[in-house]
Scaffold this active site. Structure first.
Site, PDB file in Angstrom:
ATOM      1  N   GLY A   1      35.516  51.099  31.233  1.00  0.00           N
ATOM      2  CA  GLY A   1      35.417  52.488  30.810  1.00  0.00           C
ATOM      3  C   GLY A   1      35.279  52.675  29.311  1.00  0.00           C
ATOM      4  O   GLY A   1      35.407  53.779  28.799  1.00  0.00           O
TER       5      GLY A   1
ATOM      6  N   ASN B   1      32.960  51.434  42.442  1.00  0.00           N
ATOM      7  CA  ASN B   1      34.336  51.925  42.490  1.00  0.00           C
ATOM      8  C   ASN B   1      34.311  53.331  41.896  1.00  0.00           C
ATOM      9  O   ASN B   1      34.223  53.480  40.677  1.00  0.00           O
ATOM     10  CB  ASN B   1      35.254  50.999  41.676  1.00  0.00           C
ATOM     11  CG  ASN B   1      36.665  51.549  41.556  1.00  0.00           C
ATOM     12  OD1 ASN B   1      37.018  52.532  42.221  1.00  0.00           O
ATOM     13  ND2 ASN B   1      37.473  50.918  40.715  1.00  0.00           N
ATOM     14  N   TRP B   2      34.364  54.320  42.787  1.00  0.00           N
ATOM     15  CA  TRP B   2      34.230  55.710  42.315  1.00  0.00           C
ATOM     16  C   TRP B   2      35.487  56.207  41.618  1.00  0.00           C
ATOM     17  O   TRP B   2      35.498  57.283  41.041  1.00  0.00           O
ATOM     18  CB  TRP B   2      33.882  56.632  43.492  1.00  0.00           C
ATOM     19  CG  TRP B   2      32.528  56.378  44.088  1.00  0.00           C
ATOM     20  CD1 TRP B   2      31.555  55.548  43.618  1.00  0.00           C
ATOM     21  CD2 TRP B   2      31.992  56.986  45.281  1.00  0.00           C
ATOM     22  NE1 TRP B   2      30.448  55.597  44.442  1.00  0.00           N
ATOM     23  CE2 TRP B   2      30.694  56.471  45.458  1.00  0.00           C
ATOM     24  CE3 TRP B   2      32.482  57.909  46.201  1.00  0.00           C
ATOM     25  CZ2 TRP B   2      29.878  56.847  46.540  1.00  0.00           C
ATOM     26  CZ3 TRP B   2      31.677  58.296  47.273  1.00  0.00           C
ATOM     27  CH2 TRP B   2      30.385  57.765  47.433  1.00  0.00           C
ATOM     28  N   LYS B   3      36.580  55.442  41.720  1.00  0.00           N
ATOM     29  CA  LYS B   3      37.870  55.856  41.140  1.00  0.00           C
ATOM     30  C   LYS B   3      38.194  57.271  41.634  1.00  0.00           C
ATOM     31  O   LYS B   3      37.861  57.598  42.761  1.00  0.00           O
ATOM     32  CB  LYS B   3      37.836  55.721  39.604  1.00  0.00           C
ATOM     33  CG  LYS B   3      37.401  54.305  39.190  1.00  0.00           C
ATOM     34  CD  LYS B   3      37.599  53.992  37.740  1.00  0.00           C
ATOM     35  CE  LYS B   3      37.115  52.570  37.455  1.00  0.00           C
ATOM     36  NZ  LYS B   3      37.324  52.169  36.066  1.00  0.00           N
TER      37      LYS B   3
ATOM     38  N   HIS C   1      43.408  46.432  41.014  1.00  0.00           N
ATOM     39  CA  HIS C   1      42.605  46.955  39.905  1.00  0.00           C
ATOM     40  C   HIS C   1      43.511  47.124  38.682  1.00  0.00           C
ATOM     41  O   HIS C   1      44.688  47.465  38.815  1.00  0.00           O
ATOM     42  CB  HIS C   1      41.964  48.291  40.288  1.00  0.00           C
ATOM     43  CG  HIS C   1      40.933  48.720  39.294  1.00  0.00           C
ATOM     44  ND1 HIS C   1      41.276  49.322  38.101  1.00  0.00           N
ATOM     45  CD2 HIS C   1      39.588  48.591  39.276  1.00  0.00           C
ATOM     46  CE1 HIS C   1      40.165  49.553  37.406  1.00  0.00           C
ATOM     47  NE2 HIS C   1      39.138  49.110  38.092  1.00  0.00           N
TER      48      HIS C   1
ATOM     49  N   GLU D   1      37.415  41.581  35.715  1.00  0.00           N
ATOM     50  CA  GLU D   1      37.233  42.814  34.946  1.00  0.00           C
ATOM     51  C   GLU D   1      38.111  42.766  33.699  1.00  0.00           C
ATOM     52  O   GLU D   1      39.303  43.078  33.769  1.00  0.00           O
ATOM     53  CB  GLU D   1      37.643  44.028  35.793  1.00  0.00           C
ATOM     54  CG  GLU D   1      36.852  44.199  37.076  1.00  0.00           C
ATOM     55  CD  GLU D   1      36.834  45.651  37.546  1.00  0.00           C
ATOM     56  OE1 GLU D   1      35.732  46.187  37.699  1.00  0.00           O
ATOM     57  OE2 GLU D   1      37.903  46.244  37.731  1.00  0.00           O
TER      58      GLU D   1
ATOM     59  N   SER E   1      32.087  48.249  32.257  1.00  0.00           N
ATOM     60  CA  SER E   1      30.929  48.839  31.570  1.00  0.00           C
ATOM     61  C   SER E   1      29.609  48.174  31.945  1.00  0.00           C
ATOM     62  O   SER E   1      28.697  48.096  31.125  1.00  0.00           O
ATOM     63  CB  SER E   1      31.133  48.838  30.047  1.00  0.00           C
ATOM     64  OG  SER E   1      32.270  49.613  29.703  1.00  0.00           O
TER      65      SER E   1
ATOM     66  N   GLU F   1      43.810  49.398  36.639  1.00  0.00           N
ATOM     67  CA  GLU F   1      44.448  50.723  36.537  1.00  0.00           C
ATOM     68  C   GLU F   1      45.678  50.793  37.433  1.00  0.00           C
ATOM     69  O   GLU F   1      46.674  51.436  37.092  1.00  0.00           O
ATOM     70  CB  GLU F   1      43.413  51.818  36.873  1.00  0.00           C
ATOM     71  CG  GLU F   1      42.396  51.957  35.737  1.00  0.00           C
ATOM     72  CD  GLU F   1      40.994  52.363  36.156  1.00  0.00           C
ATOM     73  OE1 GLU F   1      40.812  52.873  37.275  1.00  0.00           O
ATOM     74  OE2 GLU F   1      40.062  52.158  35.342  1.00  0.00           O
TER      75      GLU F   1
ATOM     76  N   GLY G   1      32.056  50.996  37.786  1.00  0.00           N
ATOM     77  CA  GLY G   1      32.772  52.261  37.726  1.00  0.00           C
ATOM     78  C   GLY G   1      31.817  53.403  37.408  1.00  0.00           C
ATOM     79  O   GLY G   1      31.070  53.873  38.264  1.00  0.00           O
ATOM     80  N   GLY G   2      31.802  53.833  36.161  1.00  0.00           N
ATOM     81  CA  GLY G   2      31.032  55.013  35.743  1.00  0.00           C
ATOM     82  C   GLY G   2      29.584  55.027  36.228  1.00  0.00           C
ATOM     83  O   GLY G   2      29.094  56.046  36.728  1.00  0.00           O
TER      84      GLY G   2
HETATM   85  P1  13P Z   1      33.408  50.989  34.294  1.00  0.00           P
HETATM   86  O1  13P Z   1      32.146  50.456  34.923  1.00  0.00           O
HETATM   87  O2  13P Z   1      33.450  52.498  34.254  1.00  0.00           O
HETATM   88  O3  13P Z   1      33.714  50.344  32.995  1.00  0.00           O
HETATM   89  O4  13P Z   1      34.606  50.592  35.306  1.00  0.00           O
HETATM   90  C1  13P Z   1      34.684  49.288  35.761  1.00  0.00           C
HETATM   91  C2  13P Z   1      35.724  49.225  36.789  1.00  0.00           C
HETATM   92  O5  13P Z   1      36.901  49.400  36.522  1.00  0.00           O
HETATM   93  C3  13P Z   1      35.303  48.975  38.176  1.00  0.00           C
HETATM   94  O6  13P Z   1      36.379  48.710  38.998  1.00  0.00           O
END
Ligand code: 13P
Length: 250
Positions: free
Chosen positions: A173, A9-11, A95, A167, A212, A97, A233-234
């Protein structure tokens, strides 16, 4: 045996140039990923680039959100049919967010799941508790409620048309990953909860962990019996880290 899925998930990250570099790196190393499915979810505006660069490779792609509407006067929204137009297989719905920053509630998320499914897209349904909810020991209630909204709308068998991603909000994050035991406990609860309605759906449905997950902790998380992959994510923004996680998935 459930196939593992690792989805990036590149956000809201990337540029044309950085995405080309990232995809070049992923394509170079993808041959070492034996059995896991690998997906990337870029921002909408890069879907055409991603489609052009990944068509003919084993890597599939998806979007991070979709509209509940089919078409029309909905400024700024993107319809399921448009995601199909760009070859998306997956779309992330609910998600944390989107839930916390854009006010998406369980009912809206369930509707997005329905719209995605009706369009032949595979929704990746994100669920998970906040730190406050974990400290109040209501994690199970929260995830049961979040899944229940989809089951109530679509029926339990609809879950096999999508993927669930657990999640925990406190792990996203933050660098604070759930321990493999903590994650397994919730994944097992989710599967049991679904099994109460339909054992064969519970056995089939893929439940990813997100929060994470990185190159260092992926293999321990992925070794848990109810963890069927990751939503990253990251660590999905660096080809080598992402590929390390994909290889750990098999
Ligand atoms: P991180 O891997 O950056 O914690 O993000 C997880 C995430 O929200 C994937 O959708």
């Amino acid at each position: 045996m459930r196939q593992k899925l690792v989805a990036g998930n590149w956000k809201m990250n990337g540029s044309k140039a950085s995405i080309k570099e990232l995809l070049d790196g992923i394509k170079k190393g993808i041959g070492d990923v034996v059995s896991a499915e690998v997906a990337v979810c870029p921002p909408f505006v890069y879907l055409a680039d991603v489609e052009a660069q990944l068509t003919g490779t084993p890597v599939v792609w998806g979007a991070q959100n979709l509209s509940t509407e089919e078409k029309g006067a909905f400024t700024g929204e993107v319809a399921a049919s448009m995601l199909n137009d760009f070859g998306c297989k997956y779309v992330i719905v609910g998600h944390s967010e989107r839930r916390s920053l854009y006010g998406e509630d369980d009912a809206l998320v369930a509707t997005k799941f329905r719209v995605a499914r009706a369009a032949g897209l595979k929704p990746i349904l994100c669920i998970g508790e906040s730190l406050d909810e974990r400290e109040k020991s209501i994690t199970n209630e929260v995830v049961a409620r979040q899944i229940g909204a989809v089951i109530d709308l679509e029926g339990v068998s609809a879950l096999t048309d999508g993927v669930i991603a657990y999640e925990p909000v406190w792990a996203i994050g933050t660098g604070k990953t759930a321990t493999p035991e903590q994650a397994q406990e919730v994944h097992q609860f989710i599967r049991q909860r679904i099994a109460e309605k339909d054992a064969s759906v519970a056995e089939k449905v893929q439940i990813l962990y997100g929060g994470s997950m990185n190159a260092a902790n992926a293999s321990d998380l992925l070794a848990q019996s109810d963890i069927d992959g990751g939503l990253i994510g990251g660590a999905s923004l660096k080809a080598e880290d992402f590929l390390t996680i994909c290889r750990a998935a098999g």
